[in-house]
Design an enzyme around this catalytic site. Structure first.
Site, mmCIF file in Angstrom:
data_model
loop_
_atom_site.group_PDB
_atom_site.id
_atom_site.type_symbol
_atom_site.label_atom_id
_atom_site.label_comp_id
_atom_site.label_asym_id
_atom_site.label_seq_id
_atom_site.Cartn_x
_atom_site.Cartn_y
_atom_site.Cartn_z
ATOM 1 N N GLY A 268 -26.331 21.494 63.764
ATOM 2 C CA GLY A 268 -25.113 22.851 63.785
ATOM 3 C C GLY A 268 -25.052 23.261 62.826
ATOM 4 O O GLY A 268 -25.106 22.677 61.510
ATOM 5 N N GLN B 119 -21.097 28.913 56.436
ATOM 6 C CA GLN B 119 -21.471 27.653 56.170
ATOM 7 C C GLN B 119 -22.430 28.689 55.436
ATOM 8 O O GLN B 119 -23.244 28.434 54.429
ATOM 9 C CB GLN B 119 -22.061 26.693 56.822
ATOM 10 C CG GLN B 119 -21.111 25.923 57.779
ATOM 11 C CD GLN B 119 -21.832 24.814 57.965
ATOM 12 O OE1 GLN B 119 -21.848 24.928 59.190
ATOM 13 N NE2 GLN B 119 -22.259 23.454 57.099
ATOM 14 N N CYS C 4 -22.006 16.158 56.879
ATOM 15 C CA CYS C 4 -22.361 17.886 57.398
ATOM 16 C C CYS C 4 -23.333 18.623 56.036
ATOM 17 O O CYS C 4 -23.278 18.172 55.000
ATOM 18 C CB CYS C 4 -21.097 18.338 55.982
ATOM 19 S SG CYS C 4 -20.624 20.588 56.564
ATOM 20 N N LEU C 5 -23.600 19.390 56.405
ATOM 21 C CA LEU C 5 -24.865 20.094 55.403
ATOM 22 C C LEU C 5 -23.784 20.795 54.506
ATOM 23 O O LEU C 5 -24.956 20.973 52.748
ATOM 24 C CB LEU C 5 -25.580 21.185 56.492
ATOM 25 C CG LEU C 5 -26.520 20.866 57.309
ATOM 26 C CD1 LEU C 5 -26.798 22.368 58.372
ATOM 27 C CD2 LEU C 5 -27.987 19.779 57.001
ATOM 28 N N HIS D 6 -16.749 19.535 65.208
ATOM 29 C CA HIS D 6 -16.985 19.743 64.255
ATOM 30 C C HIS D 6 -17.712 21.290 63.256
ATOM 31 O O HIS D 6 -16.661 21.787 62.784
ATOM 32 C CB HIS D 6 -17.942 19.026 63.422
ATOM 33 C CG HIS D 6 -18.808 19.006 62.090
ATOM 34 N ND1 HIS D 6 -18.732 17.865 61.087
ATOM 35 C CD2 HIS D 6 -19.479 19.494 60.852
ATOM 36 C CE1 HIS D 6 -19.271 18.120 59.728
ATOM 37 N NE2 HIS D 6 -19.599 19.535 60.057
ATOM 38 N N GLU D 7 -17.971 21.959 64.775
ATOM 39 C CA GLU D 7 -18.520 23.148 63.860
ATOM 40 C C GLU D 7 -17.378 23.773 64.443
ATOM 41 O O GLU D 7 -16.941 25.164 63.322
ATOM 42 C CB GLU D 7 -19.435 23.661 64.594
ATOM 43 C CG GLU D 7 -20.753 23.297 64.403
ATOM 44 C CD GLU D 7 -21.432 23.344 63.491
ATOM 45 O OE1 GLU D 7 -21.397 23.638 62.425
ATOM 46 O OE2 GLU D 7 -21.830 21.937 62.655
ATOM 47 N N HIS E 234 -15.000 23.781 61.248
ATOM 48 C CA HIS E 234 -15.180 24.810 60.511
ATOM 49 C C HIS E 234 -15.121 26.232 60.495
ATOM 50 O O HIS E 234 -14.460 27.144 59.173
ATOM 51 C CB HIS E 234 -16.857 25.179 59.880
ATOM 52 C CG HIS E 234 -17.591 23.920 59.112
ATOM 53 N ND1 HIS E 234 -17.610 23.780 58.335
ATOM 54 C CD2 HIS E 234 -18.663 23.029 59.860
ATOM 55 C CE1 HIS E 234 -18.233 22.995 57.591
ATOM 56 N NE2 HIS E 234 -18.702 22.603 58.739
#
Length: 169
Positions: free
Chosen positions: A46, A51, A93-94, A135-136, A139
């Site tokens: 995702g 991000q 998480c990235l 999660h996304e 963000h």
């Protein structure tokens, strides 16, 4: 399509509230294509637009059912309107380097959004798929998964990150 740089904590844009998308044009389509390519290259499941430094309400979420498939859904202006059940599972998480932790999320959610052309979407998601969407969407609100950890775990991570960043200099 182009790979974009994934910003990492503590970059300030990760804490910004993303702006709603009002124009559904080629620029948005290009952004989504770049996001998908960046997500798969990372590799991730995702990615939210902020991000990669774009504070707009756009996320891409992997929907692949096999390792060799690349299928994703784009959610523009997503809203989670209901959630049921609680499940604790590992997340990473990235944008939060070298941190994995158990996070509680809803098991089932109801989502409304738009696709890349502006058409309405409405569906229920569960389990892993619901976790990724939650999660996304976090963000887009400027919330990171580490914000859902205990203050002790968050403090330990910040100490670890400080050391990592010092070693990189």
């Amino acid at each position: 399509m182009a790979l974009r740089t994934i910003l990492t904590y503590p970059h300030p844009i990760l804490r910004q509230q993303a702006e709603p998308v009002t124009v559904f044009d080629q620029e948005l389509k290009t952004l989504v294509e770049d996001m998908a390519e960046t997500m798969y290259h990372a590799p991730g499941v995702g990615l939210a637009a902020n991000q990669i430094g774009v504070a707009r309400q756009v996320v891409v979420v992997d929907r692949s059912t096999s390792e060799h498939e690349r299928t994703y859904i784009t959610l523009v202006n997503p809203v989670i309107s209901a959630g049921e059940g609680k499940v604790v599972d590992d997340e990473g998480c990235l944008s939060v380097i070298e941190c994995y932790a158990k996070v509680e999320r809803f098991r089932t959610i109801h989502v409304t959004a738009q696709d890349v052309a502006g058409n309405p979407l409405e569906f229920d998601a569960e389990d892993r798929y619901a976790r990724i969407i939650q999660h996304e969407v976090d963000h887009l609100r400027g919330t990171l998964f580490i914000d859902r950890l205990s203050s002790l775990k968050r403090a330990l991570y910040k100490k670890k990150l400080k050391k990592i960043l010092q070693e990189q200099e």
